[in-house]
Write a protein that holds these residues in place. Structure first.
Motif, PDB file in Angstrom:
ATOM      1  N   GLY A 418      14.042   2.021  17.561  1.00 47.19           N
ATOM      2  CA  GLY A 418      15.301   1.535  17.020  1.00 47.19           C
ATOM      3  C   GLY A 418      15.487   1.837  15.553  1.00 47.19           C
ATOM      4  N   GLY A 419      14.449   2.374  14.899  1.00 47.60           N
ATOM      5  CA  GLY A 419      14.566   2.737  13.493  1.00 47.60           C
ATOM      6  C   GLY A 419      14.704   1.558  12.548  1.00 47.60           C
ATOM      7  N   LEU A 420      14.292   0.348  12.974  1.00 45.74           N
ATOM      8  CA  LEU A 420      14.421  -0.836  12.123  1.00 45.74           C
ATOM      9  C   LEU A 420      13.420  -0.827  10.970  1.00 45.74           C
ATOM     10  CD1 LEU A 420      14.927  -3.579  14.860  1.00 45.74           C
ATOM     11  CD2 LEU A 420      16.670  -2.422  13.497  1.00 45.74           C
ATOM     12  N   TYR A 421      12.267  -0.152  11.185  1.00 45.54           N
ATOM     13  CA  TYR A 421      11.242  -0.099  10.156  1.00 45.54           C
ATOM     14  C   TYR A 421      10.811   1.354   9.964  1.00 45.54           C
ATOM     15  CZ  TYR A 421      10.910  -5.101  11.160  1.00 45.54           C
ATOM     16  OH  TYR A 421      11.186  -6.424  11.359  1.00 45.54           O
ATOM     17  N   PRO A 422      10.403   1.708   8.751  1.00 45.43           N
ATOM     18  CA  PRO A 422       9.958   3.095   8.522  1.00 45.43           C
ATOM     19  C   PRO A 422       8.595   3.337   9.179  1.00 45.43           C
ATOM     20  CG  PRO A 422       9.616   1.770   6.548  1.00 45.43           C
ATOM     21  CD  PRO A 422      10.399   0.910   7.511  1.00 45.43           C
ATOM     22  N   THR A 423       8.355   4.579   9.541  1.00 48.19           N
ATOM     23  CA  THR A 423       7.070   4.962  10.135  1.00 48.19           C
ATOM     24  C   THR A 423       5.959   4.766   9.107  1.00 48.19           C
ATOM     25  OG1 THR A 423       8.098   6.576  11.592  1.00 48.19           O
ATOM     26  CG2 THR A 423       5.758   6.866  11.126  1.00 48.19           C
ATOM     27  N   SER A 424       4.830   4.223   9.572  1.00 51.47           N
ATOM     28  CA  SER A 424       3.669   4.047   8.690  1.00 51.47           C
ATOM     29  C   SER A 424       2.500   4.838   9.260  1.00 51.47           C
ATOM     30  CB  SER A 424       3.300   2.566   8.574  1.00 51.47           C
ATOM     31  OG  SER A 424       2.916   2.030   9.826  1.00 51.47           O
ATOM     32  N   ALA A 425       1.652   5.336   8.361  1.00 55.85           N
ATOM     33  CA  ALA A 425       0.527   6.153   8.819  1.00 55.85           C
ATOM     34  C   ALA A 425      -0.521   6.222   7.717  1.00 55.85           C
ATOM     35  CB  ALA A 425       0.978   7.554   9.211  1.00 55.85           C
ATOM     36  N   SER A 426      -1.760   6.498   8.131  1.00 53.67           N
ATOM     37  CA  SER A 426      -2.841   6.682   7.163  1.00 53.67           C
ATOM     38  C   SER A 426      -3.918   7.564   7.776  1.00 53.67           C
ATOM     39  CB  SER A 426      -3.431   5.341   6.720  1.00 53.67           C
ATOM     40  OG  SER A 426      -3.966   4.638   7.830  1.00 53.67           O
ATOM     41  N   ILE A 427      -4.677   8.210   6.888  1.00 54.35           N
ATOM     42  CA  ILE A 427      -5.802   9.059   7.280  1.00 54.35           C
ATOM     43  C   ILE A 427      -6.970   8.718   6.357  1.00 54.35           C
ATOM     44  CG2 ILE A 427      -6.674  11.422   7.470  1.00 54.35           C
ATOM     45  CD1 ILE A 427      -3.804  12.367   7.847  1.00 54.35           C
ATOM     46  N   ALA A 428      -8.173   8.558   6.939  1.00 54.40           N
ATOM     47  CA  ALA A 428      -9.331   8.215   6.113  1.00 54.40           C
ATOM     48  C   ALA A 428     -10.563   8.971   6.578  1.00 54.40           C
ATOM     49  CB  ALA A 428      -9.594   6.713   6.150  1.00 54.40           C
ATOM     50  N   GLY A 477       7.716  11.599   3.578  1.00 52.42           N
ATOM     51  CA  GLY A 477       7.151  12.228   4.761  1.00 52.42           C
ATOM     52  C   GLY A 477       5.840  12.929   4.539  1.00 52.42           C
ATOM     53  N   ASN A 478       5.400  13.018   3.277  1.00 56.24           N
ATOM     54  CA  ASN A 478       4.111  13.633   2.965  1.00 56.24           C
ATOM     55  C   ASN A 478       3.033  12.566   2.816  1.00 56.24           C
ATOM     56  OD1 ASN A 478       5.253  16.267   2.791  1.00 56.24           O
ATOM     57  ND2 ASN A 478       5.956  15.818   0.703  1.00 56.24           N
ATOM     58  N   TYR A 479       1.774  13.012   2.861  1.00 54.13           N
ATOM     59  CA  TYR A 479       0.652  12.097   2.651  1.00 54.13           C
ATOM     60  C   TYR A 479       0.208  12.172   1.198  1.00 54.13           C
ATOM     61  CZ  TYR A 479       0.000  11.151   7.619  1.00 54.13           C
ATOM     62  OH  TYR A 479       0.174  10.737   8.922  1.00 54.13           O
ATOM     63  N   GLY A 480      -0.086  11.010   0.620  1.00 54.37           N
ATOM     64  CA  GLY A 480      -0.547  10.955  -0.754  1.00 54.37           C
ATOM     65  C   GLY A 480      -1.843  10.171  -0.857  1.00 54.37           C
ATOM     66  N   HIS A 481      -2.598  10.491  -1.885  1.00 59.41           N
ATOM     67  CA  HIS A 481      -3.896   9.835  -2.073  1.00 59.41           C
ATOM     68  C   HIS A 481      -3.707   8.342  -2.367  1.00 59.41           C
ATOM     69  CE1 HIS A 481      -8.092   9.357  -3.066  1.00 59.41           C
ATOM     70  NE2 HIS A 481      -7.787   8.928  -4.301  1.00 59.41           N
ATOM     71  N   ASN A 482      -4.451   7.510  -1.636  1.00 61.15           N
ATOM     72  CA  ASN A 482      -4.392   6.067  -1.822  1.00 61.15           C
ATOM     73  C   ASN A 482      -5.616   5.637  -2.629  1.00 61.15           C
ATOM     74  OD1 ASN A 482      -4.411   3.251  -1.633  1.00 61.15           O
ATOM     75  ND2 ASN A 482      -3.585   3.257   0.455  1.00 61.15           N
ATOM     76  N   ALA A 483      -5.432   5.516  -3.959  1.00 60.75           N
ATOM     77  CA  ALA A 483      -6.569   5.214  -4.837  1.00 60.75           C
ATOM     78  C   ALA A 483      -7.146   3.836  -4.567  1.00 60.75           C
ATOM     79  CB  ALA A 483      -6.127   5.326  -6.302  1.00 60.75           C
ATOM     80  N   ASN A 484      -6.329   2.890  -4.103  1.00 61.55           N
ATOM     81  CA  ASN A 484      -6.807   1.530  -3.869  1.00 61.55           C
ATOM     82  C   ASN A 484      -7.732   1.429  -2.653  1.00 61.55           C
ATOM     83  OD1 ASN A 484      -5.409   0.390  -6.056  1.00 61.55           O
ATOM     84  ND2 ASN A 484      -3.507   0.275  -4.841  1.00 61.55           N
ATOM     85  N   GLN A 485      -7.668   2.406  -1.753  1.00 61.33           N
ATOM     86  CA  GLN A 485      -8.556   2.410  -0.585  1.00 61.33           C
ATOM     87  C   GLN A 485      -9.541   3.576  -0.655  1.00 61.33           C
ATOM     88  OE1 GLN A 485      -6.598   2.004   3.220  1.00 61.33           O
ATOM     89  NE2 GLN A 485      -5.277   0.342   2.518  1.00 61.33           N
ATOM     90  N   THR A 486      -9.863   3.981  -1.874  1.00 62.66           N
ATOM     91  CA  THR A 486     -10.858   5.024  -2.095  1.00 62.66           C
ATOM     92  C   THR A 486     -11.979   4.429  -2.953  1.00 62.66           C
ATOM     93  OG1 THR A 486      -9.221   6.800  -1.953  1.00 62.66           O
ATOM     94  CG2 THR A 486     -11.286   7.293  -3.100  1.00 62.66           C
ATOM     95  N   TYR A 487     -13.193   4.486  -2.460  1.00 62.91           N
ATOM     96  CA  TYR A 487     -14.290   3.828  -3.171  1.00 62.91           C
ATOM     97  C   TYR A 487     -15.614   4.420  -2.702  1.00 62.91           C
ATOM     98  CZ  TYR A 487     -13.807   1.260   1.198  1.00 62.91           C
ATOM     99  OH  TYR A 487     -13.656   0.943   2.517  1.00 62.91           O
ATOM    100  N   GLY A 488     -16.675   4.092  -3.437  1.00 62.00           N
ATOM    101  CA  GLY A 488     -18.018   4.530  -3.080  1.00 62.00           C
ATOM    102  C   GLY A 488     -18.938   3.333  -2.879  1.00 62.00           C
TER     103      GLY A 488
END
Length: 818
Positions: A418-428, A477-488
């Motif tokens: 229904g397009g009520l919410y934007p598509t969400s996605a992540s890659i890790a 529509g592009n993927y960007g680096h998520n610094a808050n979920q990047t850690y060692g």
């Protein structure tokens, strides 16, 4: 409960004293078997005793690693005794006189080596499927027919006291915290994903499985459930020989090859094995209802979908054995291990929120997901053993190291209808490394004929590192680096240990025991924020007492103190968000679990070849490590908010008590052989802030085989694990059956086998529940299990049991192996 066990142990001690007096009514026959040329003890020689005029033995036993044997409970009379072992000429001792209460000593029996080739070997005696030894139970997997063409998990399903669920999770006497070893040594491959590692080892490579429920002081204190040691096949006979095994099926394909070369005092071997589980589709249905008391709302999440899973793995390695001198032996090995799995899925989701006024929202979405995991490890070991002129005095120095690399990956995308919410996605991506190095020195000295001292030192150095890199879908529509979920994450643990142990025997070995104390100092450091684990000391006592009675009976009691240190998978703080409504992560702040294990065992052998074993166990664990799920209306991870989430993480939740019994029986009837194993238990979990949860569980299996003429054998195996309550719900039950036949030909040098599992049912349905203070969840999984397969095996080479010379010119023969 502790008082009950103290009373039980006191009763056992009184019972033992009574039995010692009664055991004198039967006679005993003892002796020692050695190589006539080298005077070295012959381990595993078959000792058979015959009544006058009989063609079949009525009792028997195998020699121990020192070549010793003791037959007990023999009625007064005159007997014939035979001593036999592959590669040696059979020895017969006639007119052996046994008196009531007497001890007939045969002294040292020497066996002369023979020379033969593989295609003329005719072995009539073979090790039983299950052997009870003073400190462990041995399952001889080489004689397991229905596991042919399978993997280590299929073998473990047959082992007494061990239970395995449909996902390959293993428990020993109801405890999942098990120390797994390969050929007595640790491997980093087990710390990555135990289930996947066990499903990457072909059953054709496994010689035996050793189950140690009450380890002594010589063993590491790690593993509150005990130790399972997987012994791989090898060969120490002279000449060139090997095996090739291939299998193909509807769910699994695997193959393995072994090559062994030995000449004189030096031998070397190589092996390769690999397998692949073909694509299988699992169907899932999940229903979760949660409440929010603050705003009087109820949310229902429905998930219905399917996922395709694929696994593969391989192992390979090289090893050598060098008898430098008569008293100096050096062995070494290098092994390579790999396994991987991948999953892709498509899930329909509906999130319905109800309030006092009715429906507040009805969100429907489609989730595409993919995840994978791969692990590589390289294992090295070098073992030096020195013996002395004094018999059984021994010094051993062992170095072993395991290096592992592994990578976790997931990607997920949720598209809302229904397009009520934007598509969400992540890659890790989550690459990691692990390393364990062990250095140990052990010394054994028989102080007297009845007392042996063991002592040693050991250092274990473990290092883990992990890095997480996450990309999130942007509005463009592009993927960007998520610094808050990047850690060692870096984790280091050092364990410094020492032990002293004594083995003793009384009353002509009618009473044997082992007792000892192990000390371990553990220092831990981690650089993950909020992590602080102080060093700690562990004093781990152990005690075992075994009494051999008349009529081939024995009884034993045991106690051991154990710890369970969290492994890489428990500690890794990587968030797996492949399903944003069900997220899981590790816990770097885990403390070690402490375990107290008590065991009472009884075994009896019969003249017909039948055997019976019963054991009672009591286990009490504190700082118990278990997974715990918490529901959140909204959960923030690295600045990203996730709604309607169940987060699963491992914690030291409290204490766990386990009480149970294990019964095992084997009965030969002509060409038939029946084996059964029953395990019963009650497990109680006490968690701070929650009510104590107790659940009864049982496991039962039955194995039946029949030997047809012309080297044809058939076997049927059935197994059922019951469901069980846990701290937050129920664990599903699991049942299956399998059928196998095998035909040997070419003088038993080759064989072909057919196997099938649950041929009349494609799926195994599993229903589980999870609940908390504000949610209830039920889950249905339909797992494909039906399979058909064919396996081929071929042995080749010439086996020569001729003697070589050591550097002093003395004749020597390597210890024959399987």
């Amino acid at each position: 409960m502790i008082n009950v066990w103290k009373a039980a142990f006191a009763f056992v001690l009184v019972f033992i004293n009574i039995q010692i007096s009664f055991s004198q009514s039967g006679g005993r026959v003892s002796g020692r078997v050695v190589d006539a040329a080298t005077k070295a003890p012959v381990d595993y020689a078959t000792i058979s005793i015959f009544k006058a005029g009989a063609s079949s033995p009525f009792n028997g036993i195998s020699t121990d690693p020192k070549g010793m044997f003791v037959l007990t409970g023999i009625p007064a009379g005159i007997y014939k005794i035979t001593i036999d072992f592959l590669g040696f000429q059979k020895r017969t001792v006639d007119n052996v006189v046994v008196t009531a209460g007497g001890n007939t000593q045969l002294g040292t029996v020497e066996l002369n080596a023979s020379q033969t080739t593989l295609n003329t070997v005719n072995v009539t005696a073979k090790a039983p499927i299950v052997e009870n030894k003073i400190d462990k139970m041995v399952y001889n997997a080489a004689n397991d027919l229905t596991a042919q063409g399978g993997v280590a998990i299929d073998v473990l399903k047959k082992v007494p006291q061990v239970s395995v669920d449909i996902d390959g999770n293993v428990e020993l006497q109801g405890n999942a915290n098990i120390r797994f070893l390969i050929n007595g040594k640790p491997s980093s491959i087990f710390g990555s994903s135990l289930s996947d590692a066990l499903q990457s080892i072909p059953a054709s490579q496994i010689k035996s499985v050793e189950v140690i429920t009450s380890p002594g002081a010589k063993y590491d204190a790690t593993g509150t459930g005990g130790i399972i040691n997987i012994v791989l096949k090898d060969s120490k006979v002279q000449g060139i020989n090997g095996t090739v095994n291939l299998s193909a099926g509807t769910r699994l394909e695997n193959g393995s090859a072994n090559l062994n070369i030995r000449s004189g005092n030096f031998g070397a071997g190589a092996f390769f094995s690999g397998n692949e589980q073909l694509n299988s589709t699992i169907y899932t249905s999940n229903n979760r209802t949660s409440t929010n008391a603050a705003n009087n709302t109820t949310t229902t999440l429905l998930q219905d979908g399917s996922g395709t899973t694929k696994r593969n793995g391989y192992q390979s390695g090289l090893n050598f054995q060098w008898d430098i001198t008569k008293h100096d032996n050096l062995t070494g090995s290098v092994g390579f291990n790999h396994f991987a799995n991948s999953n892709t899925g498509l899930t329909n989701q509906q999130q319905l929120t109800m309030g006092l006024a009715g429906i507040l929202s009805n969100i429907q979405s489609l989730r595409n997901s993919a995840s994978s995991f791969s692990a590589h490890s390289t294992d090295y070991s070098l073992d030096y053993k020195k013996t002395f002129k004094k018999e059984d005095r021994e010094l051993q120095i062992l170095y072993s190291s395991s290096y592992g690399k592994n990578t976790s990956f997931y990607q997920q995308q949720q598209s809302y209808l229904g397009g009520l919410y934007p598509t969400s996605a992540s890659i890790a991506n989550n690459p990691g490394k692990s390393n364990e190095t062990d250095i140990a020195i052990d010394y054994t000295d028989p102080l007297t004929k009845y007392l042996t001292l063991e002592t040693g030192l050991k250092t274990v150095i473990e290092n883990y590192s992990s890095n997480t890199n996450t990309d999130s879908l942007l509005a463009n529509g592009n993927y960007g680096h998520n610094a808050n979920q990047t850690y060692g994450f870096n984790y280091s643990r050092k364990v410094y240990a020492g032990y002293i142990s004594g083995s003793f025997s009384l009353f002509n070995k009618a009473l044997e025991g082992k007792t000892g104390l192990r000390y371990e100092r553990t220092n831990t450091s981690a650089d993950f924020p909020g992590t602080n684990i102080p060093g700690y000391n562990t004093f781990a006592p152990s005690f075992l007492l075994s009494h051999k009675m008349k009529n081939s009976q024995s009884i034993k009691i045991a106690y051991s103190y154990r710890v369970e240190r969290p492994d890489y998978g428990d500690l890794n703080p990587f968030y797996n968000i492949s399903d944003p409504h069900n997220i899981s992560t590790g816990n770097p702040n885990l403390k070690p679990e402490i375990g107290h294990n008590y065991e009472l065992g009884y075994s009896k052998g019969f003249n017909s070849g039948a055997s019976f074993t019963a054991s009672l166990f009591y286990r009490y664990n504190t700082q118990d490590i278990q997974a715990f799920s918490t529901y959140y209306d909204t959960l923030s991870i690295g600045g990203t908010r996730y709604n309607n989430v169940t987060l699963t993480q491992r914690y030291n939740i409290g204490s766990q008590t386990g009480v149970g019994a294990n019964l095992y029986g084997s009965v030969p009837v002509g060409k038939f052989n029946f084996r059964t194993n029953v395990q019963l238990g009650v497990r109680s979990n006490s968690t701070q802030g929650l009510a104590t949860v107790s659940g009864f569980t049982y496991r039962i299996n039955l194995n039946a085989s029949y030997e047809f003429p012309k080297n044809l054998i058939a076997e049927v195996f059935g197994n059922y694990n019951s469901s069980q309550k846990n701290i937050q719900g129920t664990r599903p039950g699991f049942g299956f059956y399998s059928i196998a036949v095998r035909k040997q030909f070419w003088n038993k040098m080759a064989s072909v086998g057919l196997t099938t599992a649950t041929p009349f049912s494609e799926f195994v349905n599993q229903t589980s529940t999870t609940y908390g203070s504000n949610f209830y969840q039920s889950n249905l999984r339909r797992v494909p299990f039906r399979s058909f397969g064919i396996s081929l095996s071929y042995k080749f080479g010439k086996l020569e049991f001729k003697k070589g010379k050591d550097e002093n010119g003395q004749m020597s023969v390597p210890d024959p192996g399987n």
